[in-house]
Write a protein that holds these residues in place. Structure first.
Motif, PDB file in Angstrom:
ATOM      1  N   GLY A 178      55.073  60.089  64.143  1.00 51.59           N
ATOM      2  CA  GLY A 178      54.860  60.598  62.761  1.00 51.59           C
ATOM      3  C   GLY A 178      54.589  62.189  62.825  1.00 51.59           C
ATOM      4  O   GLY A 178      55.100  62.707  63.568  1.00 51.59           O
ATOM      5  N   SER A 179      53.820  62.256  61.733  1.00 53.09           N
ATOM      6  CA  SER A 179      53.700  63.925  61.471  1.00 53.09           C
ATOM      7  C   SER A 179      53.099  64.656  62.678  1.00 53.09           C
ATOM      8  O   SER A 179      53.506  65.719  62.845  1.00 53.09           O
ATOM      9  N   TYR A 180      52.273  63.845  63.588  1.00 52.36           N
ATOM     10  CA  TYR A 180      51.939  64.319  64.874  1.00 52.36           C
ATOM     11  C   TYR A 180      52.939  64.824  65.601  1.00 52.36           C
ATOM     12  O   TYR A 180      52.887  65.994  66.221  1.00 52.36           O
ATOM     13  N   GLY A 188      48.126  61.924  57.865  1.00 57.45           N
ATOM     14  CA  GLY A 188      47.663  61.079  56.977  1.00 57.45           C
ATOM     15  C   GLY A 188      47.256  59.921  57.606  1.00 57.45           C
ATOM     16  O   GLY A 188      46.271  59.308  57.228  1.00 57.45           O
ATOM     17  N   ASP A 189      47.606  59.426  59.001  1.00 58.38           N
ATOM     18  CA  ASP A 189      47.324  58.270  59.643  1.00 58.38           C
ATOM     19  C   ASP A 189      47.891  58.644  61.123  1.00 58.38           C
ATOM     20  O   ASP A 189      48.288  59.681  61.230  1.00 58.38           O
ATOM     21  N   VAL A 190      47.398  57.610  62.120  1.00 62.66           N
ATOM     22  CA  VAL A 190      47.866  57.800  63.215  1.00 62.66           C
ATOM     23  C   VAL A 190      48.964  56.779  63.813  1.00 62.66           C
ATOM     24  O   VAL A 190      48.706  55.545  63.285  1.00 62.66           O
ATOM     25  N   ASP A 191      50.084  57.246  64.161  1.00 62.20           N
ATOM     26  CA  ASP A 191      51.399  56.485  64.412  1.00 62.20           C
ATOM     27  C   ASP A 191      51.473  56.343  65.895  1.00 62.20           C
ATOM     28  O   ASP A 191      51.700  57.433  66.494  1.00 62.20           O
ATOM     29  N   LEU A 192      51.503  55.159  66.313  1.00 61.50           N
ATOM     30  CA  LEU A 192      51.666  55.068  67.894  1.00 61.50           C
ATOM     31  C   LEU A 192      52.805  54.094  68.205  1.00 61.50           C
ATOM     32  O   LEU A 192      52.907  53.015  67.786  1.00 61.50           O
TER      33      LEU A 192
END
Ligand code: DCP
Ligand code: MG
Ligand code: MN
Length: 339
Positions: A178-180, A188-192
């Motif tokens: 994601g944005s990371y 906005g959130d954590v996507d793994l």
């Protein structure tokens, strides 16, 4: 939002861009996807201009800027404001709508129903409305979910999941997406993405949705599962919320389970951003191909109204770079995938 935003102050159109970005954010909150997209494209064009754009004629001559956006650009230059933006800010009905739309998982039709029922605040909803489980969580943790997550905390959530999973099976890999992955300073959130080379989906599913998720609940790291629609979930996704030890802020967490052979397509999809993905998919379809989170397919047969008749045959799914090459798009590092 993204690292590119900070560059805007160095362009001669910085003030215009600033106001257009506020208008764009408003349309995004209103879930008006078309206007949001039009504004984002127009802003990207404007950011590339070496000189200040002052008239609607100059603006309309640029790519992705239509007459209405061009008029707004001129209005901002002449008056240092945008009436449309000022009007929306003052409208109380509009404010309620935006509040409701910013609750996790709430769409336009639900928000409008609540307004018609006479609800104005989150307290009204909590006390009087009939809510789904997701909506209850979204309201109870409204402030948590609205807050941005600093990059270091995104990393800490990723590390917590990774450390726990490695204890169950050291063969698994966890990648923050994601944005990371695009380099954002907050998300906005954590996507793994979770994957184990050489392992089938069913085996991975048993470990991740069996042992990992329940273990993380028992460790008090996971707080709640949020239902996903069956249409969108083929058994590879988990949505919910997590909270670090010694914190009481819940964060949205998304897990995507990916088999090794689909890693390239999954990396591409889960890196985004969503607009970049949309343009890549559109490009694929113009070339008679189809791109989704599982792969790039060719020989897709479409009817005259572009409806898909056949699934097509898989061309590439392992390598993100190869998908760019086959589509004829020069490689773009994750940080550059912002439209
Ligand atoms: N994605 C997409 N289309 C959607 C939703 C998501 O293509 N409708 C893809 C692109 C996104 C990625 O999944 O970049 C992760 O989705 P998020 O909603 O978590 O968005 P981001 O991580 O990009 O931004 P944020 O910091 O707001 O989470
Ligand atoms: Mg995200
Ligand atoms: Mn997400």
């Amino acid at each position: 939002m993204n690292p590119g935003t900070s560059l805007s102050s160095t362009t001669p159109n910085a003030r215009t861009i600033q106001i257009l970005e506020e208008m764009c954010k408003y349309y995004d909150q209103m879930q008006d996807q078309w206007r949001t997209l039009a504004y984002r494209k127009g802003i990207t064009t404007l950011r590339k201009q070496p000189v200040k754009i002052t008239t609607k004629e100059e603006a309309a001559a640029l790519p992705f800027i239509g007459t209405r956006l061009a008029e707004k650009i001129e209005e901002i230059v002449l008056t240092d404001r945008l009436r449309k933006l000022d009007n929306t800010r003052g409208d109380p009905a509009d404010k309620v709508l935006r509040l409701f739309l910013s609750i996790y998982g709430v769409g336009l039709s639900q928000a409008n129903k609540w307004i018609q029922a006479g609800y104005f605040t989150l307290d009204d909803l909590a006390a009087k409305a009939k809510l789904t489980d997701n909506q209850k969580v979204g309201i109870a943790h409204y402030d948590d979910f609205a807050a941005r997550i600093p990059r270091a905390e995104v990393e800490a959530h990723g590390a917590f999941v990774k450390d726990y999973l490695k204890k169950i099976d050291p063969g698994f890999e966890v990648t923050i997406m994601g944005s990371y992955r695009r380099g954002a300073k907050d998300s906005g959130d954590v996507d793994l993405i979770i994957s184990k080379p050489g392992t089938s989906m069913s085996t991975m599913r048993a470990i991740v949705f069996g042992q990992l998720v329940s273990g993380l609940f028992a460790a008090d790291f996971l707080k709640v599962s949020l239902a996903t629609s069956h249409r969108l979930n083929d058994g590879s996704k988990w949505h919910g919320a997590s909270c670090l030890p010694h914190s009481n802020t819940w964060r949205r967490l998304d897990l995507l389970l990916v088999p090794e052979e689909e890693m390239g397509a999954a990396l591409l999809y889960f890196t985004g951003n969503d607009i970049f993905n949309r343009s890549m998919r559109l490009l694929a379809s113009k070339k008679g191909m189809r791109l989704n989170q599982r792969g790039l397919y060719k020989d897709v047969i479409r009817s005259r109204n572009r409806e898909r008749i056949t699934e097509g045959t898989l061309v590439e799914s392992r390598s993100e770079k190869r998908i760019f090459e086959i589509l004829g798009v020069p490689w773009r590092a994750p940080a550059e995938r912002i439209c």
